[in-house]
Design a protein around this motif. Structure first.
Motif, PDB file in Angstrom:
ATOM      1  N   GLY A 228       0.795  -1.220   0.000  1.00  0.00           N
ATOM      2  CA  GLY A 228       0.000   0.000   0.000  1.00  0.00           C
ATOM      3  C   GLY A 228       0.829   1.272   0.000  1.00  0.00           C
ATOM      4  O   GLY A 228       0.355   2.329  -0.388  1.00  0.00           O
ATOM      5  N   ASN A 229       2.086   1.181   0.416  1.00  0.00           N
ATOM      6  CA  ASN A 229       2.953   2.356   0.439  1.00  0.00           C
ATOM      7  C   ASN A 229       3.619   2.567  -0.912  1.00  0.00           C
ATOM      8  O   ASN A 229       3.780   1.644  -1.700  1.00  0.00           O
ATOM      9  N   GLN A 230       4.027   3.801  -1.157  1.00  0.00           N
ATOM     10  CA  GLN A 230       4.708   4.168  -2.400  1.00  0.00           C
ATOM     11  C   GLN A 230       6.207   3.910  -2.263  1.00  0.00           C
ATOM     12  O   GLN A 230       6.786   4.090  -1.191  1.00  0.00           O
ATOM     13  N   ILE A 231       6.825   3.507  -3.379  1.00  0.00           N
ATOM     14  CA  ILE A 231       8.276   3.301  -3.433  1.00  0.00           C
ATOM     15  C   ILE A 231       8.795   3.967  -4.701  1.00  0.00           C
ATOM     16  O   ILE A 231       8.207   3.818  -5.773  1.00  0.00           O
ATOM     17  N   THR A 232       9.858   4.766  -4.561  1.00  0.00           N
ATOM     18  CA  THR A 232      10.459   5.469  -5.690  1.00  0.00           C
ATOM     19  C   THR A 232      11.940   5.138  -5.739  1.00  0.00           C
ATOM     20  O   THR A 232      12.633   5.239  -4.722  1.00  0.00           O
ATOM     21  N   LEU A 233      12.428   4.752  -6.923  1.00  0.00           N
ATOM     22  CA  LEU A 233      13.857   4.503  -7.076  1.00  0.00           C
ATOM     23  C   LEU A 233      14.568   5.845  -7.255  1.00  0.00           C
ATOM     24  O   LEU A 233      14.254   6.598  -8.172  1.00  0.00           O
ATOM     25  N   LEU A 234      15.515   6.133  -6.368  1.00  0.00           N
ATOM     26  CA  LEU A 234      16.249   7.399  -6.415  1.00  0.00           C
ATOM     27  C   LEU A 234      17.592   7.273  -7.113  1.00  0.00           C
ATOM     28  O   LEU A 234      18.004   8.167  -7.847  1.00  0.00           O
ATOM     29  N   GLN A 235      18.295   6.168  -6.871  1.00  0.00           N
ATOM     30  CA  GLN A 235      19.662   6.032  -7.370  1.00  0.00           C
ATOM     31  C   GLN A 235      20.062   4.564  -7.354  1.00  0.00           C
ATOM     32  O   GLN A 235      19.545   3.774  -6.569  1.00  0.00           O
ATOM     33  N   VAL A 236      21.006   4.225  -8.213  1.00  0.00           N
ATOM     34  CA  VAL A 236      21.562   2.877  -8.251  1.00  0.00           C
ATOM     35  C   VAL A 236      23.066   3.001  -8.034  1.00  0.00           C
ATOM     36  O   VAL A 236      23.716   3.846  -8.653  1.00  0.00           O
ATOM     37  N   ALA A 237      23.607   2.183  -7.151  1.00  0.00           N
ATOM     38  CA  ALA A 237      25.044   2.210  -6.885  1.00  0.00           C
ATOM     39  C   ALA A 237      25.810   1.841  -8.163  1.00  0.00           C
ATOM     40  O   ALA A 237      25.262   1.204  -9.061  1.00  0.00           O
ATOM     41  N   PRO A 238      27.087   2.230  -8.258  1.00  0.00           N
ATOM     42  CA  PRO A 238      27.862   2.021  -9.480  1.00  0.00           C
ATOM     43  C   PRO A 238      27.828   0.612 -10.065  1.00  0.00           C
ATOM     44  O   PRO A 238      27.787   0.441 -11.263  1.00  0.00           O
ATOM     45  N   PHE A 239      27.826  -0.415  -9.254  1.00  0.00           N
ATOM     46  CA  PHE A 239      27.814  -1.776  -9.774  1.00  0.00           C
ATOM     47  C   PHE A 239      26.418  -2.395  -9.725  1.00  0.00           C
ATOM     48  O   PHE A 239      26.271  -3.614  -9.823  1.00  0.00           O
ATOM     49  N   GLY A 240      25.385  -1.548  -9.541  1.00  0.00           N
ATOM     50  CA  GLY A 240      24.007  -2.017  -9.580  1.00  0.00           C
ATOM     51  C   GLY A 240      23.462  -2.562  -8.272  1.00  0.00           C
ATOM     52  O   GLY A 240      22.348  -3.043  -8.216  1.00  0.00           O
ATOM     53  N   ASP A 241      24.229  -2.468  -7.210  1.00  0.00           N
ATOM     54  CA  ASP A 241      23.794  -2.986  -5.917  1.00  0.00           C
ATOM     55  C   ASP A 241      24.532  -2.227  -4.830  1.00  0.00           C
ATOM     56  O   ASP A 241      25.763  -2.153  -4.875  1.00  0.00           O
ATOM     57  N   PRO A 242      23.870  -1.590  -3.886  1.00  0.00           N
ATOM     58  CA  PRO A 242      22.430  -1.610  -3.630  1.00  0.00           C
ATOM     59  C   PRO A 242      21.667  -0.575  -4.456  1.00  0.00           C
ATOM     60  O   PRO A 242      22.255   0.221  -5.184  1.00  0.00           O
ATOM     61  N   LEU A 243      20.345  -0.604  -4.273  1.00  0.00           N
ATOM     62  CA  LEU A 243      19.448   0.369  -4.886  1.00  0.00           C
ATOM     63  C   LEU A 243      18.992   1.318  -3.781  1.00  0.00           C
ATOM     64  O   LEU A 243      18.767   0.894  -2.647  1.00  0.00           O
ATOM     65  N   TYR A 244      18.851   2.602  -4.125  1.00  0.00           N
ATOM     66  CA  TYR A 244      18.432   3.592  -3.130  1.00  0.00           C
ATOM     67  C   TYR A 244      17.003   4.017  -3.430  1.00  0.00           C
ATOM     68  O   TYR A 244      16.707   4.494  -4.525  1.00  0.00           O
ATOM     69  N   PHE A 245      16.129   3.820  -2.448  1.00  0.00           N
ATOM     70  CA  PHE A 245      14.706   4.099  -2.609  1.00  0.00           C
ATOM     71  C   PHE A 245      14.218   5.123  -1.610  1.00  0.00           C
ATOM     72  O   PHE A 245      14.793   5.292  -0.540  1.00  0.00           O
ATOM     73  N   ASN A 246      13.121   5.785  -1.981  1.00  0.00           N
ATOM     74  CA  ASN A 246      12.338   6.576  -1.037  1.00  0.00           C
ATOM     75  C   ASN A 246      11.104   5.732  -0.755  1.00  0.00           C
ATOM     76  O   ASN A 246      10.302   5.480  -1.644  1.00  0.00           O
TER      77      ASN A 246
END
Length: 76
Positions: A36-54
């Motif tokens: 039910g909550n919203q998730i937004t992708l903010l940034q991806v680390a240089p090698f694709g892991d981790p992912l930074y979300f709001n």
């Protein structure tokens, strides 16, 4: 088609539809990573892991393998 949070592109927002409780750390649930909550992708680390979300107004880093356990639905 099943989508998970790892399929978002930077800047995209979606609604969390389900989480795999066996694979999601309790800390993420406490920070609002719930259906039910919203998730937004903010940034991806240089090698694709981790992912930074709001998520629920919290900025969180989520490992790629964990992000795959968060089911989402994109807005149309």
């Amino acid at each position: 088609m099943d989508l998970n949070s790892s399929s978002l592109k930077i800047g995209e927002t979606a609604t969390i539809t389900a989480v795999n409780l066996d694979e999601i750390p309790l800390k993420l649930l406490e920070m609002g990573c719930l259906p039910g909550n919203q998730i937004t992708l903010l940034q991806v680390a240089p090698f694709g892991d981790p992912l930074y979300f709001n998520v629920n107004d919290s900025h969180v880093a989520i490992r790629l393998e964990t992000a795959k356990e968060i089911s989402i639905q994109k807005a149309h």
